[in-house]
Design a protein around this motif. Structure first.
Motif, mmCIF file in Angstrom:
data_model
loop_
_atom_site.group_PDB
_atom_site.id
_atom_site.type_symbol
_atom_site.label_atom_id
_atom_site.label_comp_id
_atom_site.label_asym_id
_atom_site.label_seq_id
_atom_site.Cartn_x
_atom_site.Cartn_y
_atom_site.Cartn_z
ATOM 1 N N SER A 101 44.862 34.158 49.713
ATOM 2 C CA SER A 101 45.647 33.136 49.024
ATOM 3 C C SER A 101 44.801 32.366 48.020
ATOM 4 O O SER A 101 45.327 31.551 47.263
ATOM 5 C CB SER A 101 46.268 32.175 50.040
ATOM 6 N N THR A 102 43.475 32.599 47.991
ATOM 7 C CA THR A 102 42.659 31.989 46.945
ATOM 8 C C THR A 102 42.673 32.901 45.727
ATOM 9 O O THR A 102 43.283 33.972 45.759
ATOM 10 C CB THR A 102 41.205 31.820 47.414
ATOM 11 N N ASN A 103 41.996 32.486 44.645
ATOM 12 C CA ASN A 103 42.028 33.345 43.466
ATOM 13 C C ASN A 103 40.700 34.084 43.269
ATOM 14 O O ASN A 103 40.087 34.011 42.223
ATOM 15 C CB ASN A 103 42.415 32.545 42.217
ATOM 16 N N HIS A 105 38.278 37.329 42.730
ATOM 17 C CA HIS A 105 38.426 38.600 42.033
ATOM 18 C C HIS A 105 38.450 39.725 43.052
ATOM 19 O O HIS A 105 37.762 39.679 44.052
ATOM 20 C CB HIS A 105 37.259 38.817 41.067
ATOM 21 N N ARG A 107 40.783 40.636 44.993
ATOM 22 C CA ARG A 107 41.515 40.475 46.244
ATOM 23 C C ARG A 107 42.671 41.454 46.341
ATOM 24 O O ARG A 107 43.146 41.761 47.425
ATOM 25 C CB ARG A 107 42.011 39.036 46.388
ATOM 26 N N GLN A 188 51.718 30.665 51.528
ATOM 27 C CA GLN A 188 52.232 30.465 50.175
ATOM 28 C C GLN A 188 53.429 29.529 50.155
ATOM 29 O O GLN A 188 53.788 29.003 49.113
ATOM 30 C CB GLN A 188 52.599 31.818 49.564
#
Lengths: 299, 268
Positions: A101-103, A105, A107, A188
């Protein structure tokens, strides 16, 4: 056309029946009726074979069960298996869901990977892990050999103390997708404003996790762990292919025991009684979930 | 959004953890792939290597030709496609009832979905076999589809009803005003709206963000509806924030949420 109350129904009786019939017919004919018959079989002495009459014998099967040490042992193993798989699965899946759920790279690779076990039938999963655990040509022992670590010659699936942990690891791997997806969806759904407000107030990441994420996730956590527990307790395919309950009876889950009773020894009645006993255990797990839901609605 | 005193350290830790997860998830799969290219001699060697020293396609040849994998695959495909079609067709009207009513029927349906998950296979498999034998459906594709139908229905019902809950009732009401019957509403309004949701549910989760807008928005719509029950003060102010730097799916979810909550306000 506005409804008087938010929960009011706009459906008339005949409409409801009409819409329900297509689903209700197969459910009643192929699910509810066989299930009722299966539950009833637990109270009979039903056996495999031709021209054998079945008698109602009341609680006799259950009395036998209580004195069957193999059964008690399988139940103990079943509880150990279901609790550890569910717990490990939950912790790992929560960590993965938080990362996804983080951003970060890359993922999306992890996202796709996490879904792969979902698409694999249990038999294929087990064969794959059997290759991994193989004593001579398996990857695990080769890795241990290269790293000069202990246990390089262990036959993981035939070792009395290692078979159960090895099987549990496979169970965790196979069950990761649905837990991760459920938790990710729950994450989310948490409003970003809550985190922003807490961050403005100076809350650290850890404090926000404890005081915002976990309480908000509570319903999802409750639902997915209850369902995971039930699925794991009822699971059969993975362990059957990996060890068939061996070595000895060290990985004999209740389902394997029931399968052997029914299809190896033909004791349909006894196996069904076992199934009934499993339902009781699962009902307890389910009541935890119901109780949690109830508390939420009261609040 | 994430602020911390050691952002770089946290980032490194996150990447390390993500790498560990990828290894855990991928290693068995890669090993399976590696073994599939190994010949029988190499399979029993004491020091196996990750990359086969003498790669061979023999295994695939045997699987495809001697074991007739294609035929088995076609069988599976046929059964799977038919099961999916039948289950969705049969489940959609019932899911609509579950999502749109709150009476005894809906509650009984939801309880059944939960209960059906808790019964061990052994209880149902013996009687089910007897039923299918009486119908002369054992060893046939039809029998298999029927069994799968029963297996998949609870899950399908659960998924579909949660998506239907996310569809605004205004659409149905508009159709009803135009004279549509309930069945027509389900077939002409609900089913087309659900098509992207039910077909690409899995894809939308695995694809990089932004590639499939429609399925994302329907997902967020379902999410928004589940949230709109708990009256969030933030949703009322969201109407004015359309000019902000929010990404598109996010904005849609907020718009839906606003419309949902305004509807429940006027209804109550």
């Amino acid at each position: 056309m506005r409804r008087r109350r938010g929960g009011g129904t706009g459906l008339s009786g005949p409409e409801t029946v009409l819409l329900l019939i297509p689903a209700l017919l197969p459910i009643v004919a192929l699910s509810i009726v066989p299930l009722a018959r299966g539950i009833y079989l637990g109270f009979t002495d039903s056996h495999a074979g031709f021209n054998i009459s079945t008698h109602f014998i009341g609680l006799d099967n259950f009395r036998t069960l209580l004195h069957d040490s193999l059964f008690l042992n399988s139940f103990k193993i079943g509880i150990i298996w279901a609790v550890s798989v569910t717990a490990i699965q939950f912790v790992l899946a929560l960590g993965l869901a938080l990362l996804l759920s983080t951003n970060l790279h890359g993922r999306w690779i992890a996202r796709s990977l996490a879904l792969v076990p979902w698409a694999m039938p249990p038999v294929v999963v087990s064969i794959m892990w059997k290759l991994f655990y193989q004593p001579q040509a398996g990857l695990l022992n080769e890795a241990l050999r290269r790293g000069h670590l202990p246990g390089q010659n262990t036959d993981w699936l035939s070792n009395f103390s290692w078979a159960l942990p090895a099987v549990i690891l496979v169970g965790v791997w196979a069950g990761m997708p649905q837990t991760t997806v459920a938790l990710l969806a729950g994450l989310q759904a948490i409003a970003g404003e809550l985190h922003e407000a807490a961050a403005v107030d100076g809350a650290t990441t850890w404090r926000r996790f404890v005081h915002i994420t976990l309480p908000q996730l509570r319903p999802v956590i409750l639902a997915i762990t209850s369902i995971d527990f039930i699925w794991n307790f009822n699971s059969f395919g993975i362990v059957y292919v990996l060890t068939q309950g061996g070595p000895g009876t060290s990985t004999q889950l209740p389902m394997l025991f029931a399968y052997n009773s029914a299809f190896k020894y033909g004791q349909f009645g006894y196996a069904s009684a076992l199934g009934d006993a499993m339902v009781v255990v699962i009902a307890v797990a389910l009541s935890f979930y119901m109780f949690g839901r109830l508390r939420e609605t009261v609040q | 959004v994430i602020t911390t005193r050691h952002p770089r350290l946290l980032h490194a830790g996150q990447y390390a953890a993500l790498a560990c997860y990828m290894i855990f998830l991928a290693i068995p799969l890669l090993w399976l792939l590696s073994v599939s290219f190994k010949g029988p001699r190499e399979l029993v060697e004491l020091h196996p290597s990750f990359i086969p020293s003498r790669p061979t396609l023999d295994n695939y040849n045997i699987a495809l030709h001697e074991n007739d994998l294609v035929h088995a695959g076609v069988n599976s495909l046929k059964v799977a496609v038919l099961t999916a079609l039948v289950t969705t067709g049969v489940g959609l009207p019932a899911a609509y009832v579950l999502a749109r009513t709150r009476g005894l029927v809906a509650r009984a349906g939801l309880v059944w979905i939960l209960l059906s998950q808790m019964f061990p296979t052994i209880l149902i498999i013996i009687p089910l076999f007897l039923v299918l034998r009486d119908l002369h459906l054992t060893n046939s594709h039809t029998g298999l589809i029927l069994v799968y139908l029963v297996w998949a229905l609870p899950f399908i019902l659960w998924m579909l009803q949660s998506y239907i809950r996310g569809i605004p009732r205004d659409l149905e009401e508009a159709a009803a005003v135009d004279g549509a019957t309930r069945l027509q509403i389900v077939v002409r309004v609900i089913a087309p709206l659900l098509a992207p949701a039910s077909s690409s549910r899995c894809c939308s989760r695995s694809s990089p963000p932004g590639t499939s807008f429609s399925s994302r928005s329907s997902c967020s719509r379902a999410r928004a509806s589940s949230r709109s029950r708990s009256s969030s003060p933030s949703s009322s102010e969201s109407k004015g924030s359309s000019g902000s730097d929010r990404s598109r799916p996010r904005r849609c979810s907020r718009r839906c949420r606003a419309s949902c909550s305004s509807r429940s306000c006027s209804a109550g």
